[in-house]
Design a protein around this motif. Sequence first.
Motif, PDB file in Angstrom:
ATOM      1  N   GLN A 193      -0.186  12.333  20.618  1.00 12.33           N
ATOM      2  CA  GLN A 193      -0.897  11.331  19.804  1.00 12.33           C
ATOM      3  C   GLN A 193      -2.348  11.751  19.557  1.00 12.33           C
ATOM      4  O   GLN A 193      -2.919  11.478  18.504  1.00 12.33           O
ATOM      5  N   VAL A 265      11.669   5.026  15.323  1.00  7.14           N
ATOM      6  CA  VAL A 265      10.446   4.332  14.912  1.00  7.14           C
ATOM      7  C   VAL A 265       9.676   5.224  13.936  1.00  7.14           C
ATOM      8  O   VAL A 265       9.715   6.448  14.045  1.00  7.14           O
ATOM      9  N   GLY A 267       5.775   5.622  12.283  1.00 10.84           N
ATOM     10  CA  GLY A 267       4.395   5.166  12.462  1.00 10.84           C
ATOM     11  C   GLY A 267       3.479   5.888  11.511  1.00 10.84           C
ATOM     12  O   GLY A 267       3.722   7.040  11.157  1.00 10.84           O
ATOM     13  N   GLU A 268       2.445   5.196  11.052  1.00 12.36           N
ATOM     14  CA  GLU A 268       1.474   5.870  10.172  1.00 12.36           C
ATOM     15  C   GLU A 268       0.088   5.281  10.393  1.00 12.36           C
ATOM     16  O   GLU A 268      -0.050   4.129  10.827  1.00 12.36           O
ATOM     17  N   ARG A 269      -0.916   6.076  10.098  1.00 12.93           N
ATOM     18  CA  ARG A 269      -2.283   5.567  10.097  1.00 12.93           C
ATOM     19  C   ARG A 269      -2.428   4.737   8.838  1.00 12.93           C
ATOM     20  O   ARG A 269      -2.407   5.280   7.724  1.00 12.93           O
ATOM     21  N   LYS A 270      -2.471   3.427   8.995  1.00 11.39           N
ATOM     22  CA  LYS A 270      -2.498   2.553   7.812  1.00 11.39           C
ATOM     23  C   LYS A 270      -3.744   2.835   6.968  1.00 11.39           C
ATOM     24  O   LYS A 270      -4.844   2.997   7.513  1.00 11.39           O
ATOM     25  N   ALA A 280       6.943   1.509   8.263  1.00  8.26           N
ATOM     26  CA  ALA A 280       6.203   2.199   9.338  1.00  8.26           C
ATOM     27  C   ALA A 280       5.242   1.257  10.040  1.00  8.26           C
ATOM     28  O   ALA A 280       4.555   0.457   9.404  1.00  8.26           O
ATOM     29  N   LYS A 281       5.222   1.378  11.372  1.00  5.61           N
ATOM     30  CA  LYS A 281       4.264   0.594  12.161  1.00  5.61           C
ATOM     31  C   LYS A 281       2.924   1.324  12.162  1.00  5.61           C
ATOM     32  O   LYS A 281       2.875   2.519  11.874  1.00  5.61           O
ATOM     33  N   LEU A 283       0.177   3.538  13.787  1.00  2.37           N
ATOM     34  CA  LEU A 283       0.473   4.700  14.625  1.00  2.37           C
ATOM     35  C   LEU A 283       0.472   4.372  16.133  1.00  2.37           C
ATOM     36  O   LEU A 283       1.363   4.794  16.873  1.00  2.37           O
ATOM     37  N   GLU A 285       1.030   1.565  17.611  1.00  2.00           N
ATOM     38  CA  GLU A 285       2.215   0.762  17.974  1.00  2.00           C
ATOM     39  C   GLU A 285       3.460   1.631  18.062  1.00  2.00           C
ATOM     40  O   GLU A 285       4.316   1.451  18.923  1.00  2.00           O
ATOM     41  N   ALA A 286       3.553   2.579  17.140  1.00  2.00           N
ATOM     42  CA  ALA A 286       4.728   3.475  17.138  1.00  2.00           C
ATOM     43  C   ALA A 286       4.777   4.285  18.434  1.00  2.00           C
ATOM     44  O   ALA A 286       5.845   4.437  19.041  1.00  2.00           O
ATOM     45  N   THR A 289       5.889   2.151  21.196  1.00  2.00           N
ATOM     46  CA  THR A 289       7.345   1.964  21.136  1.00  2.00           C
ATOM     47  C   THR A 289       8.039   3.128  21.840  1.00  2.00           C
ATOM     48  O   THR A 289       8.971   2.947  22.624  1.00  2.00           O
TER      49      THR A 289
END
Lengths: 300, 262
Positions: A193, A265, A267-270, A280-281, A283, A285-286, A289
């Motif tokens: 991460q 899952v 995930g992305e940097r919104k 995608a959640k 990042l 949160e992903a 998970t």
Amino acid sequence: MTNFKCLTLTYLTHASYASLNGSDKEADNISSIKKIRMNDGLEYPYKSSQAIRRDLREQLAVMDWELSEAALAKQTKGAAATLGDPETYIDDDLFGFMIADKVTKKRTGPVRVSPLISLEPYRGELDFATNYMGVKAGGNPNIFETEIHSGFYRGTILIELDRIGVADAETYKLDLGAGEKKRRVAALLDAIQNLWGIGRQSRFLADISPKFVAAALMRVKNPVFMECVRVRLEGEEEEKKLGFVEYGLIENTLKDCEKAVAHWVLGERKGFFSRDMTAAKPLGEAFNTMRGWLDEVYGG
Amino acid sequence: MYGFFVSLHGMTASFREPGSHLYQATLPLPPVSALVGMAGAALGKPFEEAWPFFKDAGLFVGASGSSGGGGIDLWNYDKMATPKGSEEIAFAKLHGLSKVVRKDILNREFLADAEFVAFYALGDREKADCLRSAFKDPVYALSLGSSDDIALVREVSELCPIGDEEESDSFADTLLPGDHADSVRFDWDALRRACVVQTLKAPLVRPLIVDFEFKGNERHGIRYRLFTFLSGHQRLLNPQRAFRFPNVALPVPLYGLENEEQ
């Protein structure tokens, strides 16, 4: 241990102005980057898998894990390998080792790391510089150039969960409890991460931490997302700097591999991509998970 | 015989030629030893166990495929070396070492965006089915050369009787036992039908290890045989023996581990 065999994740990152991994010299005074030449003649920069593993090791060290190779320096008869003690050292457990001797000690690493390969070709950009370090001593300024690149990069990591903390040969000892196995895989997820390259960072600071991740807890060992995380660039030619991740391909992959995928899952940097992906959640949160899956794998 | 095939994809792949050291060229397709190594990994057997196991079982292997590109990776590594020069000799003497650590670099060729099909066949249906099941749920994650050349398994075909071998003069992107460099010609008809520009590559003939001697987990090649790597669609002046697999367009040449004459 349940029938969860591996955790695989494919991630995207973006380099704005980077020289991620040095290659062999191709021309005098030009510092090259590693590139793949495709059959159509286009070249794609990449950061090698061994360099990514080095980055992950460094992240583990930053997180206060003692590395096997760090201990190596204490040895008066230092060998050209790590200590080969996976019971004690996380990196020997995760990445394996080979100590050639009369009886060779060898562990096949349960963590497989692909290179981080650019999705966009190298366009010939060079950073021009002059080295003045020798001028005071009477020398001449030395002109040099460094190949640089900007674009999205994609990499894949596969963690064989059933082999973490378990010996695969009789030549070394490794028999960890479920708690320690979980702690080590969680540490690896933290390192991924926060992935940060250590090469050429003084002149080309680059953040290669994942900005998008597709991860799955698998019943079989197969990196299902390896080729299906793609970015579609948007806008006019000069504006094609950022794009969005195509969901359709990921969705189809998940349908095709339904039986093999226990959990997944995205995930992305919104706000990072030109369009956010609904499925995608965020990042963080992903990754949480994924850490949660480890409770299922190794017990809570 | 009963056979099946495994379709594999890799972002990278590398099959080191035996004997190469500081410049490690890659073969364009997985050689016999890599195909056996993959089968061993699927069953959870280290190579030194897998080789005699599959030799006894009479495994036949074959490979076809191509890659979208390639590169030359640079490795910076520490190697064990016999001390040379006054400085190294003095250091070794001081620490009572017979070898010292020396920095070196090596160049390693690799293939990119690789698509391969690995073919396996056995006379015993049960053993063939066991191996096929292992590829669907491998004990070790499969790789295409080095452990970081992660393999994506796209498909494991059904197990089928592959019938009697036949003779064929038409092959594409395949591994062919023997030296056929002088009997290959391009399939101009197929090239014309393809209607796209293609790069024509000459056949590559290389000696591959076809038997090993093991001392613990150390291994040495004890028997070599010439193989021809064909790139693109080519025709041979002398037809060669090959097998038909269901849903595979062209006959597949196989190499049997137990039989030198295959």
